[in-house]
Each structure stands twice: as structure tokens, then as C-alpha cells.
Scaffold this active site. Structure first.
Site, short mmCIF file in Angstrom:
data_model
loop_
_atom_site.label_atom_id
_atom_site.label_comp_id
_atom_site.label_asym_id
_atom_site.label_seq_id
_atom_site.Cartn_x
_atom_site.Cartn_y
_atom_site.Cartn_z
CB SER A 1 -25.26 -17.17 -1.86
OG SER A 1 -25.86 -17.79 -2.97
CE LYS B 1 -26.36 -21.05 -1.03
NZ LYS B 1 -27.23 -20.36 -1.97
#
Length: 209
Positions: free
Chosen positions: A127, A164
């Protein structure tokens, strides 16, 4: 200082950690750790030879280890901080629990804050593969504020923490992946969600096998 401690210091200087050195010379981490704990003279000769070859020293030099030898030029070292590497962060598992602690890395002290606590987290998945590859280790400044647009480690609704890019929009917090995989989308949370900021990503290391 014992010869085993000297060897451990040389391994950490060369590869960053005993585990990384073990992988480089083709020995199991448990084997190298056992040699350092039980003594070099209790080890198999072939394992001692592999260790010496990896450190660029002769077996007989083990009797005279004082300082690292690389091309006969003294190595200038900088102060380093020992940082624990964990496998994951979840609501039900303490960060530094025995089953969660997988390694340690050594990081230059001038790259981290002297007044903060750091830990490292091994990256899983793709990711964030525009920045980190799976298996990379990110250094996290624990309990630090994440400013808009910075990289952070965040836990949502008690699930395992994720790395993230963090952005804020009024009462929303948006976790943005930076991935070459189009299946990863930004995740948007609001005040009804339990979002916990674990820490701010300040650096990363890539470990080569």
C-alpha cells in the site's frame, strides 16, 4: 570486553544488526546468537570461518580483536541508538511484548530526537510501495503529532496499525496510500471512528538479504 562482545560489535558496525549479518554470511540467526552467547571456542569451525570471512578478518585474529579492521584503515563511527523492531501494532498486544519484538536496529543519534522514544516497524504489503517496499523497516517517533501531509503510523478502530500519509479535512482524517497498486484507495474517517495516532515516521531502512 570479551571476544564475543567484540565480535557482536563488529557485526553491528558492518551490517547494522546481528540478524542482518547472519543473513549476509548465510548462517541462521539462532546459530550466530548461540555462538555469541556460548563462546566462539564452542562453535563449529566452519561457522567460525564464515563469520571471519564476513568480517574480513582471519580466524587467528579473533585472539587479538581490539577494533574493526577494514583495509587496515580505522573506521570512524558515530553515536548510535538501539531501536527495537516490532512485527505489528494492535490494540491487544503491547508494542514491546516478547512475541512482538523481532529484532533491533542501530540508528544514528543525530537523525532522531534525544527527547523522544522510537521504535521500528517492519512494512507489510504494497500500500506504500512508492516509498517503502515490503520488508523495509520504518523508524517511528512514538506519540508524536503528525502534521498535515506527514507520514504516520495510525490504528483505526482497534485494528493493526498501518503506515500511511495523513491528511486532515475539518473533522475528517484521511489515510492516503502511495501505491503502484490501483486497488488501494484513500481511507476517510470521522469523529465516529476510533483513530489512534501511534507515531510519526521519521526514517526508513532497507535490509538486504
Amino acid at each position: 570486553m570479551t571476544k564475543e562482545k567484540d565480535l557482536k560489535r563488529l557485526m553491528e558496525i558492518k551490517s547494522g544488526s546481528v540478524k542482518a549479518f547472519s543473513e549476509e554470511v548465510g548462517l541462521a540467526y539462532t546459530t550466530v546468537r548461540s555462538i555469541l552467547e556460548r563462546g566462539i571456542f564452542n562453535a563449529k569451525v566452519e561457522n567460525v570461518i564464515k563469520i571471519c570471512k564476513g568480517l574480513n578478518i582471519k580466524p587467528e585474529e579473533i585472539m587479538e580483536i581490539d577494533r574493526p579492521k577494514v583495509d587496515e584503515t580505522p573506521i570512524e563511527t558515530m553515536p548510535v541508538k538501539k531501536i527495537p523492531v516490532v512485527s505489528k501494532i494492535s490494540a491487544g498486544l503491547p508494542i514491546y511484548s516478547e512475541e512482538n519484538l523481532i529484532d533491533h536496529i542501530y540508528f544514528a543519534t543525530d537523525k532522531v530526537s534525544p527527547n523522544k522514544e522510537e521504535f521500528a516497524l517492519k512494512v507489510k504489503g504494497d500500500s506504500m510501495d512508492k516509498i517503502f517496499q515490503e520488508g523495509d523497516v520504518v523508524v517511528v517517533e512514538k506519540d508524536s503529532i503528525i502534521e498535515n501531509g506527514q507520514l504516520g503510523v495510525v490504528m483505526v478502530n482497534g485494528y493493526n496499525a498501518t503506515v500511511k500519509r495523513v491528511r486532515y479535512n475539518r473533522d475528517q482524517i484521511i489515510l492516503i496510500p502511495e501505491s503502484n497498486n490501483p486497488n488501494h484507495y484513500p481511507q476517510v474517517y470521522n469523529k465516529n471512528d476510533e483513530v489512534t495516532i501511534v507515531g510519526r515516521v521519521v526514517a526508513s531502512q532497507r535490509l538486504f538479504k
